[in-house]
Motif scaffolding. Structure first.
Motif, mmCIF file in Angstrom:
data_model
loop_
_atom_site.group_PDB
_atom_site.id
_atom_site.type_symbol
_atom_site.label_atom_id
_atom_site.label_comp_id
_atom_site.label_asym_id
_atom_site.label_seq_id
_atom_site.Cartn_x
_atom_site.Cartn_y
_atom_site.Cartn_z
ATOM 1 N N TYR A 46 0.846 -1.192 0.000
ATOM 2 C CA TYR A 46 0.000 0.000 0.000
ATOM 3 C C TYR A 46 0.880 1.239 0.000
ATOM 4 C CZ TYR A 46 -4.143 -2.814 1.037
ATOM 5 O OH TYR A 46 -5.173 -3.727 0.970
ATOM 6 N N SER A 51 -4.126 4.275 3.576
ATOM 7 C CA SER A 51 -4.736 3.592 2.428
ATOM 8 C C SER A 51 -5.104 2.158 2.796
ATOM 9 C CB SER A 51 -3.782 3.595 1.236
ATOM 10 O OG SER A 51 -3.523 4.900 0.796
ATOM 11 N N ALA A 52 -4.232 1.512 3.542
ATOM 12 C CA ALA A 52 -4.503 0.138 3.968
ATOM 13 C C ALA A 52 -5.699 0.089 4.912
ATOM 14 C CB ALA A 52 -3.265 -0.441 4.651
ATOM 15 N N ASP A 55 -8.923 0.636 2.987
ATOM 16 C CA ASP A 55 -9.255 -0.559 2.210
ATOM 17 C C ASP A 55 -9.917 -1.607 3.108
ATOM 18 O OD1 ASP A 55 -9.319 -1.878 -0.254
ATOM 19 O OD2 ASP A 55 -7.444 -2.935 0.127
#
Length: 340
Positions: A46, A51-52, A55
């Motif tokens: 990532y 962002s991880a 998600d």
């Protein structure tokens, strides 16, 4: 962080790291009203930790909706392991993740997802029983494809007036385990296949074995066809691509196909029938959930047969209400998850 959780109505967000193995893991538990959270574990690189986390949260919410409309006594969750740039021992990393899962006392059950395998699940299983998709449990991909095939037939019935697929043109974007298995079933039903994949070898295999017509990935969405079946990564239907569509319906295996719910409204306005992704692709979840509970294969197959019935119900509601099937599915799932 709490704003992200509140927006998604997330119950819990768990983070763990293990400097010895390089583990950096996130487990998002969205909703456990119907049962323990179940969802796959992604092992991907990532751009950053936020962002991880986003998600994991987004995918956990989708799993809750998927489990609810699949009629499973499961909640929705998702795990993300941030893939380190250098890894000394993959097995040790997943064993550490198994120890992390065990600390949650059964609130979350993991499974395979992008970047993970049954061998990884076997490592996890050394330290927790809250895992499925192990080598002994079997690959869920054929069951996902089976459900999508049944859903395509229901979609053809609703949009084209017949569930006989012979002679129809179906464009498949993505020939991974699920996409290729789906292509095989569609070929057996007499479908003319148009296929694309970033792996040229998979495309060539479909050409040789299934008589498929190869189409460049960037051109597939705009190729005239009866049904478009997205079977790759999510977000394929967005403001830039939706205007390219030249199909009567979209029905595929990919998760999170819509960049936003408004894209579904735009397809509805153009007369393109959309099969909500978390309904049509729920076969894999049904398999891993019921397999984990010790159900027999005939019982699992019987449960899979409910996918096309649920889609038919959603299409009927959508037609009566003059709404996108995506909005109808969301409303039905939220009623099961939150009441009201």
């Amino acid at each position: 962080m709490f704003a992200i959780m509140e927006a998604a109505r997330l119950e819990a967000l768990h983070l763990a790291q293990d400097p010895v193995t390089g583990l950096k893991a996130i487990i998002a538990i969205h909703n456990t009203r119907l049962g323990p959270a179940l969802g796959g574990c992604r092992y991907l690189a990532y751009p950053d930790e936020n962002s991880a986390i986003r998600d994991a949260v987004r995918l956990a919410q989708g799993m809750s909706y998927k489990a609810a409309l699949a009629g499973l006594a499961q909640g929705g969750g998702k795990a993300v392991i941030i893939r380190p740039p250098n890894l000394d021992n993959r097995g040790a990393l997943f064993e550490a993740f198994g120890r992390f899962i065990e600390t949650l006392n059964g609130r979350y059950i993991t499974a395979v997802d992008s970047g993970t395998s049954s061998a990884d699940m076997d490592c996890i299983a050394q330290y927790t029983s809250h895992v499925t998709s192990t080598t002994s449990a079997g690959d869920p991909s054929p069951h996902t494809a089976m459900g999508v095939f049944a859903g395509i037939r229901a979609t053809a019935q609703a949009r084209l007036g017949s569930d006989d697929l012979e002679g129809l043109r179906v464009a498949i974007q993505g020939l991974g385990n699920v996409g290729y298995a789906l292509a095989e079933q569609l070929h057996a039903a007499g479908v003319e296949l148009l296929v694309s994949d970033l792996d040229a070898g998979r495309v060539q295999l479909a050409v040789e074995q299934l008589g498929a017509h190869p189409v460049a990935s960037e051109a597939l969405l705009g190729t005239p066809c009866d049904i478009l079946a997205p079977c790759g990564l999510g977000g394929i239907l967005n403001a830039q691509t939706v205007g390219q569509l030249r199909c009567s319906a979209v029905a595929g295996a990919a998760n999170n196909q819509l960049a936003s719910i408004e894209i579904a409204d735009e397809m509805e306005a153009r007369g393109i029938l959309y099969a909500p992704d978390y309904v049509i692709n729920s076969g894999g979840l049904i398999y891993v959930a019921l397999k984990h509970r010790g159900e027999s294969l005939p019982a699992i197959t019987a449960h899979l047969s409910q996918i096309d019935l649920r889609l038919t119900e959603i299409y009927a509601h959508a037609q009566a209400d003059k709404r996108s099937p995506a909005r109808v599915a969301d409303a039905l799932a939220e009623h099961l998850l939150y009441g009201g």
